[in-house]
Design an enzyme around this catalytic site. Sequence first.
Site, short mmCIF file in Angstrom:
data_model
loop_
_atom_site.label_atom_id
_atom_site.label_comp_id
_atom_site.label_asym_id
_atom_site.label_seq_id
_atom_site.Cartn_x
_atom_site.Cartn_y
_atom_site.Cartn_z
N THR A 38 0.84 -1.20 0.00
CA THR A 38 0.00 0.00 0.00
C THR A 38 0.88 1.25 0.00
OG1 THR A 38 -1.75 1.23 1.15
CG2 THR A 38 -0.21 0.05 2.56
N SER A 39 0.35 2.31 -0.61
CA SER A 39 1.06 3.59 -0.59
C SER A 39 0.47 4.49 0.49
CB SER A 39 0.90 4.27 -1.95
OG SER A 39 -0.49 4.46 -2.21
N ASN A 40 -0.50 3.96 1.24
CA ASN A 40 -1.27 4.78 2.17
C ASN A 40 -0.88 4.43 3.62
OD1 ASN A 40 -3.43 5.58 3.90
ND2 ASN A 40 -4.76 5.79 2.12
N GLY B 172 -1.99 5.62 6.41
CA GLY B 172 -3.15 5.46 7.30
C GLY B 172 -3.67 4.04 7.26
N LYS B 173 -3.77 3.48 6.05
CA LYS B 173 -4.24 2.09 5.90
C LYS B 173 -3.25 1.13 6.54
CE LYS B 173 -5.64 0.84 1.77
NZ LYS B 173 -5.85 0.79 0.30
N ASP C 191 -8.27 -2.81 -0.82
CA ASP C 191 -8.81 -1.71 -1.59
C ASP C 191 -10.11 -1.25 -0.98
OD1 ASP C 191 -6.85 -2.00 -3.92
OD2 ASP C 191 -8.27 -0.41 -4.47
N PHE D 7 -7.53 9.98 7.82
CA PHE D 7 -6.99 10.25 6.49
C PHE D 7 -8.14 10.19 5.49
CE2 PHE D 7 -6.97 5.68 7.03
CZ PHE D 7 -7.34 5.19 5.79
N GLY D 8 -7.83 10.53 4.24
CA GLY D 8 -8.82 10.42 3.16
C GLY D 8 -10.13 11.11 3.50
N ARG E 134 -12.40 -1.64 7.31
CA ARG E 134 -11.09 -2.29 7.17
C ARG E 134 -10.98 -3.44 8.18
NH1 ARG E 134 -8.89 1.93 6.47
NH2 ARG E 134 -8.94 1.56 4.25
P1 ITT Z 1 -3.30 1.94 -1.93
O1 ITT Z 1 -4.23 1.61 -3.09
O2 ITT Z 1 -1.90 2.24 -2.32
O3 ITT Z 1 -3.40 0.92 -0.82
P2 ITT Z 1 -5.06 4.28 -1.65
O4 ITT Z 1 -4.95 5.50 -0.79
O5 ITT Z 1 -5.19 4.46 -3.13
O6 ITT Z 1 -3.82 3.32 -1.27
P3 ITT Z 1 -7.65 2.96 -1.63
O7 ITT Z 1 -7.64 2.83 -3.10
O8 ITT Z 1 -8.02 1.76 -0.83
O9 ITT Z 1 -6.23 3.43 -1.06
O10 ITT Z 1 -8.57 4.13 -1.15
C1 ITT Z 1 -9.36 4.89 -2.04
C2 ITT Z 1 -9.61 6.26 -1.44
O11 ITT Z 1 -10.46 6.11 -0.30
C3 ITT Z 1 -8.35 6.97 -0.97
O12 ITT Z 1 -8.49 8.35 -1.25
C4 ITT Z 1 -8.33 6.75 0.52
O13 ITT Z 1 -7.70 7.81 1.22
C5 ITT Z 1 -9.83 6.65 0.84
N1 ITT Z 1 -10.04 5.76 1.97
C6 ITT Z 1 -9.83 4.42 2.02
N2 ITT Z 1 -10.06 3.95 3.25
C7 ITT Z 1 -10.42 5.03 4.01
C8 ITT Z 1 -10.75 5.21 5.35
O14 ITT Z 1 -10.74 4.20 6.22
N3 ITT Z 1 -11.03 6.44 5.78
C9 ITT Z 1 -11.02 7.49 4.93
N4 ITT Z 1 -10.72 7.42 3.64
C10 ITT Z 1 -10.41 6.19 3.18
#
Ligand code: ITT
Length: 222
Positions: A9-11, A13-14, A73, A157-158, A204
């Site tokens: 993952t690049s995230n 927070g995840k 995802d 995040f997100g 998650r």
């Molecule tokens: P990877 O695919 O590299 O794992 P990503 O940030 O692209 O990282 P996702 O495709 O799973 O991750 O997430 C899609 C979007 O939804 C992205 O903008 C995330 O920040 C957001 N998101 C996912 N899970 C979230 C959460 O638990 N709370 C808030 N936003 C979330």
Amino acid sequence: MNPTVWFLTSNQGKLAEATHHLAAAGIAVRALEVPDGTIVEPQAFDLETVAEAKIRQALAHLPHEGAMVMVEDAGLFVEALDGFPGVYSSYVHETVANQGMLRLLDHLQSDDPVMAKRLRAASFQAVAAMWDGTQILMGRGKCKGSIASEVQGDGGFGYDPIFIPADLDEQGEPLPPDVLGVVSTHGKTFGAIDVALKHRFSHRRRALEDLMRQFPDGGLNG
Ligand code: ITT
């Protein structure tokens, strides 16, 4: 020794959330690093297809033979927008961000807080896919809730600062907007609560728990 799962993952927070959830099951999580641009996310209509495509690509980057690799995802699905942004959640967040999502839903307002939540119903959904050394296993999780009328809180995040989870009953199941549950953020968004409380609701956590149930003995062997 605890089993280790390599999470692509690049995230951050995840990564932090998955590390927390799987620690409870005695599983260590490490980030799987791959060179930028190596993994291509397909344009697909569902999270399962995206997760499976990513994990198949990740198999070319196993840190050692027999390593377990995971991708996860997630997306935000707004009912009034027929599930948009869904699989496009990353792109939408990068382009119009939370303020843009709120503008899209501007017309869905009500002075009655229960009605406001109904009009702005949404869910977070997640699919966790793991290569266990021989096959791909998948777990799914959903968190029901609604989109806030303004950005609230700067945690998480997100989309966290605009998502209010539905209250939960004793079994951890989501309740309708007018029912106060035993687990509640009292109208606060995920961005305004601490991460331990988010975990009680989390799509998650549910996806990872569902994934763990796919293992024949309900967990991983070291
Ligand atoms: P990877 O695919 O590299 O794992 P990503 O940030 O692209 O990282 P996702 O495709 O799973 O991750 O997430 C899609 C979007 O939804 C992205 O903008 C995330 O920040 C957001 N998101 C996912 N899970 C979230 C959460 O638990 N709370 C808030 N936003 C979330």
